[in-house]
Design a protein around this motif. Structure first.
Motif, mmCIF file in Angstrom:
data_model
loop_
_atom_site.group_PDB
_atom_site.id
_atom_site.type_symbol
_atom_site.label_atom_id
_atom_site.label_comp_id
_atom_site.label_asym_id
_atom_site.label_seq_id
_atom_site.Cartn_x
_atom_site.Cartn_y
_atom_site.Cartn_z
ATOM 1 N N SER A 1 24.018 37.422 -20.728
ATOM 2 C CA SER A 1 24.249 38.764 -21.260
ATOM 3 C C SER A 1 23.769 39.810 -20.257
ATOM 4 O O SER A 1 22.830 39.570 -19.483
ATOM 5 N N ASN B 1 29.645 44.258 -23.562
ATOM 6 C CA ASN B 1 29.726 44.305 -25.034
ATOM 7 C C ASN B 1 31.080 43.823 -25.554
ATOM 8 O O ASN B 1 32.043 44.603 -25.565
ATOM 9 N N ASN C 1 25.824 45.284 -34.743
ATOM 10 C CA ASN C 1 26.609 45.770 -33.603
ATOM 11 C C ASN C 1 27.548 46.888 -34.035
ATOM 12 O O ASN C 1 27.913 47.012 -35.198
ATOM 13 N N LEU C 2 27.922 47.701 -33.052
ATOM 14 C CA LEU C 2 28.663 48.927 -33.357
ATOM 15 C C LEU C 2 30.040 48.661 -33.992
ATOM 16 O O LEU C 2 30.347 49.238 -35.038
ATOM 17 N N ARG D 1 25.942 55.239 -38.776
ATOM 18 C CA ARG D 1 24.813 55.997 -38.223
ATOM 19 C C ARG D 1 24.877 55.879 -36.714
ATOM 20 O O ARG D 1 24.832 54.770 -36.173
ATOM 21 N N PHE E 1 23.115 56.140 -33.416
ATOM 22 C CA PHE E 1 21.698 56.115 -33.052
ATOM 23 C C PHE E 1 21.399 56.999 -31.839
ATOM 24 O O PHE E 1 21.319 56.514 -30.719
ATOM 25 N N CYS F 1 24.697 56.868 -26.447
ATOM 26 C CA CYS F 1 24.540 55.775 -25.462
ATOM 27 C C CYS F 1 25.883 55.322 -24.900
ATOM 28 O O CYS F 1 26.918 55.411 -25.570
ATOM 29 N N ARG G 1 28.089 52.141 -23.138
ATOM 30 C CA ARG G 1 28.201 50.688 -22.939
ATOM 31 C C ARG G 1 29.564 50.370 -22.317
ATOM 32 O O ARG G 1 30.486 51.169 -22.373
ATOM 33 N N ARG H 1 17.641 54.159 -31.866
ATOM 34 C CA ARG H 1 17.254 52.819 -32.314
ATOM 35 C C ARG H 1 16.255 52.258 -31.302
ATOM 36 O O ARG H 1 16.499 52.305 -30.098
ATOM 37 N N ASP I 1 16.847 50.422 -27.691
ATOM 38 C CA ASP I 1 18.187 50.658 -27.148
ATOM 39 C C ASP I 1 18.124 51.112 -25.693
ATOM 40 O O ASP I 1 17.219 51.857 -25.294
HETATM 41 C C1 UD1 Z 1 23.125 44.446 -28.600
HETATM 42 C C2 UD1 Z 1 21.805 43.846 -28.223
HETATM 43 C C3 UD1 Z 1 21.997 43.009 -26.985
HETATM 44 C C4 UD1 Z 1 23.030 41.936 -27.246
HETATM 45 C C5 UD1 Z 1 24.320 42.571 -27.722
HETATM 46 C C6 UD1 Z 1 25.269 41.511 -28.169
HETATM 47 C C7 UD1 Z 1 20.134 45.420 -29.056
HETATM 48 C C8 UD1 Z 1 19.098 46.429 -28.675
HETATM 49 N N1 UD1 Z 1 20.822 44.897 -28.041
HETATM 50 O O1 UD1 Z 1 23.546 45.259 -27.519
HETATM 51 O O2 UD1 Z 1 20.788 42.421 -26.593
HETATM 52 O O3 UD1 Z 1 23.274 41.198 -26.075
HETATM 53 O O4 UD1 Z 1 24.065 43.422 -28.829
HETATM 54 O O5 UD1 Z 1 26.495 42.068 -28.510
HETATM 55 O O6 UD1 Z 1 20.311 45.117 -30.204
HETATM 56 N N2 UD1 Z 1 25.171 51.800 -32.431
HETATM 57 C C9 UD1 Z 1 25.162 52.860 -33.319
HETATM 58 N N3 UD1 Z 1 25.229 52.591 -34.657
HETATM 59 C C10 UD1 Z 1 25.275 51.318 -35.152
HETATM 60 C C11 UD1 Z 1 25.292 50.232 -34.223
HETATM 61 C C12 UD1 Z 1 25.217 50.514 -32.872
HETATM 62 O O7 UD1 Z 1 25.118 54.013 -32.924
HETATM 63 O O8 UD1 Z 1 25.319 51.126 -36.380
HETATM 64 C C13 UD1 Z 1 25.128 52.097 -30.987
HETATM 65 C C14 UD1 Z 1 23.903 51.534 -30.303
HETATM 66 O O9 UD1 Z 1 22.853 52.471 -30.313
HETATM 67 C C15 UD1 Z 1 24.446 51.273 -28.896
HETATM 68 C C16 UD1 Z 1 25.916 50.959 -29.102
HETATM 69 O O10 UD1 Z 1 26.239 51.453 -30.400
HETATM 70 O O11 UD1 Z 1 24.352 52.444 -28.139
HETATM 71 C C17 UD1 Z 1 26.202 49.493 -29.037
HETATM 72 O O12 UD1 Z 1 25.326 48.811 -29.895
HETATM 73 P P1 UD1 Z 1 25.432 47.243 -30.170
HETATM 74 O O13 UD1 Z 1 26.830 46.894 -30.563
HETATM 75 O O14 UD1 Z 1 24.345 46.864 -31.096
HETATM 76 O O15 UD1 Z 1 25.219 46.597 -28.731
HETATM 77 P P2 UD1 Z 1 23.991 46.737 -27.705
HETATM 78 O O16 UD1 Z 1 22.892 47.529 -28.253
HETATM 79 O O17 UD1 Z 1 24.550 47.168 -26.413
#
Ligand code: UD1
Length: 344
Positions: free
Chosen positions: A126, A183, A203-204, A220, A222, A233, A235, A299, A302
């Motif tokens: 990852s 991602n 995950n988002l 939400r 973050f 943020c 990605r 979060r 993050d």
């Molecule tokens: C997360 C993990 C990472 C893992 C990856 C697998 C964390 C801190 N990191 O990565 O270790 O390898 O998943 O897919 O958990 N977001 C929102 N609202 C939400 C969900 C997410 O705003 O309800 C934002 C997050 O702040 C981030 C982005 O969306 O900026 C992506 O989030 P997410 O899908 O959880 O992935 P990562 O944080 O990059």
């Protein structure tokens, strides 16, 4: 016959990879303990490729059960190892479970590969191993330093990379490819397989599609006070089918003797960073669904921004993640509609 052992092949990235392997003519045996996946995914795979992969319900940490798999399928020529626990928050609460599952399964596999003379391994790593890269390392390439992991989950990825390096050093016949995913999002274009999050998604993308489907009140976001153009943020979101295809390329490269190093590492991303708010807006545009959201605090843990330099994978692996984000988001929405029986 070329058979690939796919651990965690019932899971999200695993199932998409099984489809791509089978479409390229490989035989597949899946080992999965169904701890975070649903057996019905095998029906989805079969509906897409018109063949059913072999399946063994076993835990990769179980040496005896895994030894039986290698004995029952002597034509296994390579292993793609997805099976792992992957929830960051849970890993903070249950570190021993994460260290045990994620490292012991790899150790067991490597030991059995040596005993059964199976030489080729693809390992799911990852971009989390890079942590927050310094500005001069963005976009991040494979030579960027790994940073101290922020969670036990992230640490298991680093430890497993190191275990593979050490075993390769000790065992000259082992050939490994470490794939560092950015991602992964989206679902197969057939909408017959996709991501199946357990409970409230972390995950988002699953949260976005569940909100659009009415299962969640609002998304939400973050944080909007990061040092990025719109404050949210950034990605590198990569289509899961593109990602799956990279695994086929990696296996083929090793089987055909083209790999130049005993352990090769590739970043798998698009090379383009997108913010959370850009994802929200594009999702609304392409699906026509409105997506209620509210900005909340950051979060914990993050990373502000990270995206890949995929040049090495583009040139050496001859692979590119080129599915437009609009199509990717649409595929995620089609899958959510399929799951919830939502009609057009
Ligand atoms: C997360 C993990 C990472 C893992 C990856 C697998 C964390 C801190 N990191 O990565 O270790 O390898 O998943 O897919 O958990 N977001 C929102 N609202 C939400 C969900 C997410 O705003 O309800 C934002 C997050 O702040 C981030 C982005 O969306 O900026 C992506 O989030 P997410 O899908 O959880 O992935 P990562 O944080 O990059």
């Amino acid at each position: 016959m070329n058979r690939i052992l796919v651990t965690g092949g019932v899971g999200y990235i695993g199932s998409h990879t099984v489809v791509e392997l089978m479409e390229q003519g490989y035989e597949v045996v899946i080992v999965d303990n169904l701890s975070n996946s649903n057996i019905s995914v095998l029906d989805g795979i079969e509906a897409i490729v018109s063949r059913r992969p072999d399946f063994v319900n076993a835990d990769c940490c179980d040496y005896v059960a895994m030894d039986n798999v290698f004995r029952s399928f002597p034509d296994i020529c390579g292993v793609i190892h997805f099976a792992a626990s992957k929830a960051v928050g849970e890993s903070v609460e249950q570190p021993l479970r994460y260290y045990r599952n994620n490292t012991l399964s790899l150790i067991t596999l490597l030991q059995l590969m040596q005993e059964h003379d199976v030489r080729h391994l693809v390992f799911s790593s990852s971009c989390t191993v890079y942590g927050q890269p310094d500005a001069e390392h963005l976009p991040v390439d494979e030579s960027a330093p790994r940073k101290k992991a922020l969670s036990p989950y992230g640490n298991t990825k680093q430890i497993n990379e190191d275990i593979i390096m050490d075993q390769a050093h000790a065992c000259a016949s082992l050939q490994a490819t470490i794939l560092r995913y950015f991602n992964p999002i989206g679902a197969h274009p057939s909408a017959l397989i996709g991501e199946l999050p357990n409970g409230v998604p972390n995950n988002l993308l699953p949260f976005v599609t569940q909100t659009a489907a009415g299962l969640r009140k609002e998304l939400r976001v973050f944080g909007d006070d990061y040092n990025t153009p719109d404050g949210s943020c950034i990605r590198d979101y990569i289509y899961v089918v593109d990602l799956a295809k990279a695994h086929v390329k990696a296996i083929e490269r090793m089987l055909s003797g083209k790999a130049e190093e005993q352990v090769e590492i590739f970043n798998l991303g698009t090379g383009r960073g997108l913010s959370v708010l850009e994802i929200v807006r594009t999702f609304e545009e392409v699906t026509g669904q409105s997506l209620p959201y509210t900005i909340v605090g950051r979060r914990e843990g993050d990373i502000e921004q990270v995206w890949a330099d995929p040049h090495k994978a583009n040139t050496v692996l001859e692979w590119r993640a080129d599915t437009p984000i609009r199509d990717v988001l649409l595929s995620a929405w089609r899958w959510e509609k399929h799951l919830r029986n939502i009609k057009e």
